[in-house]
Write an enzyme that holds these catalytic residues in place. Structure first.
Site, PDB file in Angstrom:
ATOM      1  N   LEU A   1       0.928  -1.145  -0.081  1.00  0.00           N
ATOM      2  CA  LEU A   1      -0.014  -0.075  -0.084  1.00  0.00           C
ATOM      3  C   LEU A   1       0.704   1.217   0.007  1.00  0.00           C
ATOM      4  O   LEU A   1       0.669   2.233  -0.856  1.00  0.00           O
ATOM      5  CB  LEU A   1      -0.920  -0.059   1.166  1.00  0.00           C
ATOM      6  CG  LEU A   1      -1.907   1.125   1.477  1.00  0.00           C
ATOM      7  CD1 LEU A   1      -2.793   1.435  -0.099  1.00  0.00           C
ATOM      8  CD2 LEU A   1      -2.685   1.167   2.526  1.00  0.00           C
TER       9      LEU A   1
ATOM     10  N   ASP B   1     -10.143  -6.060   9.392  1.00  0.00           N
ATOM     11  CA  ASP B   1     -11.477  -6.605  10.081  1.00  0.00           C
ATOM     12  C   ASP B   1     -11.150  -7.617  10.877  1.00  0.00           C
ATOM     13  O   ASP B   1     -12.050  -7.999  11.773  1.00  0.00           O
ATOM     14  CB  ASP B   1     -12.207  -7.456   8.871  1.00  0.00           C
ATOM     15  CG  ASP B   1     -11.397  -8.632   8.394  1.00  0.00           C
ATOM     16  OD1 ASP B   1     -11.504  -9.751   8.830  1.00  0.00           O
ATOM     17  OD2 ASP B   1     -10.446  -8.216   7.561  1.00  0.00           O
TER      18      ASP B   1
ATOM     19  N   TYR C   1      -2.425 -10.622  16.040  1.00  0.00           N
ATOM     20  CA  TYR C   1      -2.260  -9.464  14.874  1.00  0.00           C
ATOM     21  C   TYR C   1      -3.526  -8.725  15.082  1.00  0.00           C
ATOM     22  O   TYR C   1      -3.431  -7.411  15.085  1.00  0.00           O
ATOM     23  CB  TYR C   1      -2.362 -10.310  13.525  1.00  0.00           C
ATOM     24  CG  TYR C   1      -2.625  -9.292  12.378  1.00  0.00           C
ATOM     25  CD1 TYR C   1      -1.890  -8.282  12.070  1.00  0.00           C
ATOM     26  CD2 TYR C   1      -4.044  -9.241  11.654  1.00  0.00           C
ATOM     27  CE1 TYR C   1      -2.103  -7.302  11.183  1.00  0.00           C
ATOM     28  CE2 TYR C   1      -4.192  -8.564  10.864  1.00  0.00           C
ATOM     29  CZ  TYR C   1      -3.401  -7.495  10.350  1.00  0.00           C
ATOM     30  OH  TYR C   1      -3.525  -6.491   9.485  1.00  0.00           O
TER      31      TYR C   1
END
Length: 313
Positions: A12, A122, A146
């Site tokens: 990203l 999410d 995580y």
């Protein structure tokens, strides 16, 4: 505007830097390596200004960010190896990167009164049920290290700042780095049968498209929590794999055709292997994007087609 982007060696960060360059903004990349260490693809990011920064070092973060004096920090850097994060000898490092590092950046942004964009996941939710997760839902129940550490990062941003965008994403793929698509294409070349889980449901996110949205966001003051993936409906990893191979065949790669390569759907339990508990429900409700005046991302099918033309396989 001057924008500092962390994690430019990742998928990203690479695309955010190129999007900033395309719009004429002053983008400054950052990562832990002495210089830019991502893909040398000749795009703007490879030659844009760069600052080495270890985000787990509080003093270094404070000094470097105060030197740069950015108007916005886009925080893409993170520990994202979900299974490795479960190893006892890795937990402290994962927390240092995802939670502590994020807090140090948020505190520096507070001191400079600059905006912050934080990329989350999410995995802060428990992944149960079938209802898409609302971006303003606070029913956090992360399943693994995580997810827990990314949630701690979210909370650090929200507690320190008012000028923030917390953007949750899922199933990310981009040109610069490893991802599910590249893995499937590589494995598909050497196997004639693959098993892929069909009970984990979500939507892919192409970093090229996401980068455009993030820059759209930082140009505004429409702060808050958002969910951002490509459009095109919710699918399983099995569905995604079938479409990857279907489009690959269309692009002239017969080695991925159904008569040579069989893809078999299995449950997560049948598949096994994973150290970290995985969410079954990664559906993210993206409607707040359009509701806040942002342009949603294109469909994942369209994104996949563009991506396959960008990479060599």
């Amino acid at each position: 505007m001057k924008i500092l982007v962390t994690g430019v060696a990742g998928q990203l960060g690479h695309d955010v830097m190129n999007e900033l360059a395309g719009r004429g903004y002053e983008g400054i990349g950052s990562d832990i390596a002495p210089g830019y260490s991502g893909i040398q693809d000749g795009t703007a990011v490879t030659s844009m200004p760069y600052v080495q920064m270890d985000i787990t070092d509080a003093d270094a973060v404070r000094t470097k960010i105060e030197d740069v004096k950015p108007d916005v920090v886009v925080h893409c850097a993170a520990w994202t190896a979900v299974d490795l994060a479960e190893d006892e000898d890795k937990v402290d490092k994962v927390r240092a990167i995802n939670a502590d590092g994020t807090r140090y950046i948020a505190e520096s942004c507070k001191k400079l009164d600059c905006k912050m964009v934080y990329l989350s996941t999410d995995y802060v939710f428990d992944g149960q049920g079938s209802t898409p997760w609302d971006p303003d839902c606070k029913d956090y129940k992360p399943l693994n290290v995580y997810g827990k550490t990314k949630l701690e990062g979210e909370l650090a941003v929200a507690e320190n700042l008012s000028k923030y965008f917390i953007v949750r994403i899922a199933w990310v793929f981009g040109k610069n780095g490893k991802n599910f698509i590249k893995t499937m294409l590589n494995v598909g070349k050497t196997h004639d049968r693959l098993t892929v889980v069909n009970d984990q449901i979500g939507t892919p996110t192409y970093t090229y498209d996401l980068a455009r949205l993030l820059v759209d966001m930082l140009e505004t003051e429409r702060y808050g929590y958002y969910h951002a993936t490509n459009e095109g409906g919710y699918i399983s990893w099995y569905d995604f794999t079938k479409e990857i191979f279907r489009q690959a065949v269309e692009l002239g790669h017969p080695e991925y055709a159904e008569d040579r390569l069989k893809v078999v759907p299995v449950t997560t339990a049948e598949y096994g292997i994973s150290k970290a508990a995985r969410p079954f429900n990664s559906r993210l409700d993206r409607s707040k994007l359009a509701g806040s005046g942002f342009t949603p991302l294109p469909t994942w099918q369209d994104a996949l087609g563009r991506y396959l033309k960008e990479i060599e396989f």
